[in-house]
Design a protein around this motif. Structure first.
Motif, PDB file in Angstrom:
ATOM      1  N   PHE A  93      53.867   5.065  45.342  1.00  0.00           N
ATOM      2  CA  PHE A  93      53.503   4.759  43.963  1.00  0.00           C
ATOM      3  C   PHE A  93      54.108   3.436  43.510  1.00  0.00           C
ATOM      4  N   GLY A  94      55.368   3.180  43.894  1.00  0.00           N
ATOM      5  CA  GLY A  94      55.988   1.911  43.525  1.00  0.00           C
ATOM      6  C   GLY A  94      55.236   0.719  44.081  1.00  0.00           C
ATOM      7  N   ALA A  95      54.789   0.828  45.338  1.00  0.00           N
ATOM      8  CA  ALA A  95      54.026  -0.267  45.941  1.00  0.00           C
ATOM      9  C   ALA A  95      52.661  -0.426  45.283  1.00  0.00           C
ATOM     10  N   ALA A 115      58.194  -0.628  46.386  1.00  0.00           N
ATOM     11  CA  ALA A 115      58.294   0.650  47.092  1.00  0.00           C
ATOM     12  C   ALA A 115      59.733   1.164  47.077  1.00  0.00           C
ATOM     13  N   LEU A 116      60.689   0.272  47.297  1.00  0.00           N
ATOM     14  CA  LEU A 116      62.092   0.686  47.266  1.00  0.00           C
ATOM     15  C   LEU A 116      62.514   1.147  45.869  1.00  0.00           C
ATOM     16  N   ALA A 117      61.982   0.479  44.847  1.00  0.00           N
ATOM     17  CA  ALA A 117      62.275   0.903  43.472  1.00  0.00           C
ATOM     18  C   ALA A 117      61.728   2.304  43.213  1.00  0.00           C
ATOM     19  N   GLY A 118      60.526   2.574  43.737  1.00  0.00           N
ATOM     20  CA  GLY A 118      59.960   3.914  43.593  1.00  0.00           C
ATOM     21  C   GLY A 118      60.797   4.966  44.297  1.00  0.00           C
ATOM     22  N   THR A 243      58.683   3.163  54.403  1.00  0.00           N
ATOM     23  CA  THR A 243      57.453   3.187  53.604  1.00  0.00           C
ATOM     24  C   THR A 243      57.237   1.850  52.904  1.00  0.00           C
ATOM     25  N   ALA A 244      58.317   1.182  52.542  1.00  0.00           N
ATOM     26  CA  ALA A 244      58.211  -0.086  51.835  1.00  0.00           C
ATOM     27  C   ALA A 244      57.537  -1.170  52.667  1.00  0.00           C
TER      28      ALA A 244
END
Length: 325
Positions: A93-95, A115-118, A243-244
């Protein structure tokens, strides 16, 4: 012996990954290009295209396999895997949010950062929810709820996206792929994954104690809240970083621990290294197959892992049902 076999499999599959690709390079040209002794084209292909891809397949596979084994030990649930606590879906979702806002093209690091923030947000939410109630069930339910919420938000962004090309890029990324990755992606993800591995490995003793039950583990001096914190943070770092840079790649963390468990003494701690090596070998093999199954068009590796993992998951459910009745 098992670790040696799986380690050798990782080495062989890494070498095979370096030799597979659309560019027609023979073995000598590939080796020369990898070690900066060949022509410029071979060096670019080997060092900037194939090497990062092989390294990411190995390290992301290690992260997924290790996290799956740890989560199955912590939750004492054979169906547990990294996606269960919402880290993968939150990172996705972040990405996707970065794609939607148009920031993806601003920098090479914009998409991984989103992605890392998510993934980090998922950790904060999980710990905030589970802090009031230390029960393992609370962590599972919070993860399921978080997965559903972030999945719905991702679908909403896809539905609202005004640009069909952006929607295509989002969907393509969500399917998981190691294509067109560079050494910059490796250097971004590897330190975070390595830190996640250390945190997950640090939970080994606690996982063995938890196999006796939570009350027995507490009587042995294991702090359950601290163990859950280690596992959640370790999973977020290892799986979130993967995932990022590669998108959502599922089922490896579910499948691999079950494949290697019969060859161990079945203690959770003895499963960690074989699961990590097995995850690396499985993702390397899947990525090689993704390039060879349809020669004219490369498949997304996340599609192949899902085709392998989904039937395996159904088999586990059926077997668990038979054991209950």
């Amino acid at each position: 012996m098992l670790n040696a076999i799986l380690g050798l499999a990782c080495l062989v599959l890494t070498a095979a990954s370096l030799l597979v690709g659309p560019a027609d390079l023979d073995l000598r040209s590939s080796v020369d290009g990898l070690f900066a002794g060949g022509d410029a084209a071979a060096m670019i292909i080997m060092q900037e295209i194939r090497l990062p891809r092989a390294l990411l397949a190995l390290t992301i596979g290690v992260s997924l396999g290790l996290a799956g084994a740890v989560l199955q030990g912590l939750l004492r649930n054979p169906l547990a895997e990294p996606g269960l606590i919402g880290v993968t879906s939150s990172a996705s979702f972040g990405a996707v949010a970065i794609f939607y806002t148009g920031l993806a093209g601003a920098s090479l690091y914009a998409l991984p950062a989103g992605a890392l923030a998510g993934a980090a947000l998922s950790v904060v939410l999980l710990l905030a929810i589970a802090a009031r109630n230390g029960a393992t069930l609370t962590l599972i339910l919070a993860g399921v709820a978080l997965t559903s919420l972030t999945g719905a938000l991702t679908s909403l962004i896809l539905n609202l996206s005004p640009n069909p090309f952006a929607s295509y890029e989002i969907i393509f990324w969500l399917l998981g792929s190691l294509r067109d990755r560079s050494m910059s992606h490796v250097w971004l993800a590897l330190p975070l994954m390595a830190l996640g591995w250390l945190l997950l490995a640090a939970s080994a003793r606690a996982l063995d104690a938890l196999s006796l039950g939570e009350e027995a583990a507490s009587s042995l001096g294991i702090r359950l809240s601290g163990t859950r914190l280690l596992v959640v943070l370790g999973t977020a770092l290892a799986v979130g970083a993967g995932t990022a840079v590669a998108g959502a790649i599922g089922f490896i963390g579910l499948v691999v621990p079950h494949l290697v468990r019969p060859f161990t003494d079945r203690l959770p701690s003895s499963l960690l290294v074989p699961s990590a090596l097995g995850g690396g070998a499985l993702l390397l093999g899947a990525d090689i197959a993704a390039r060879l199954v349809v020669p004219t068009r490369e498949l997304n590796v996340g599609v192949l892992t899902a085709l392998i993992g989904a039937p395996f998951f159904l088999w586990l459910v059926v077997r668990a049902r038979r054991e209950l009745f």
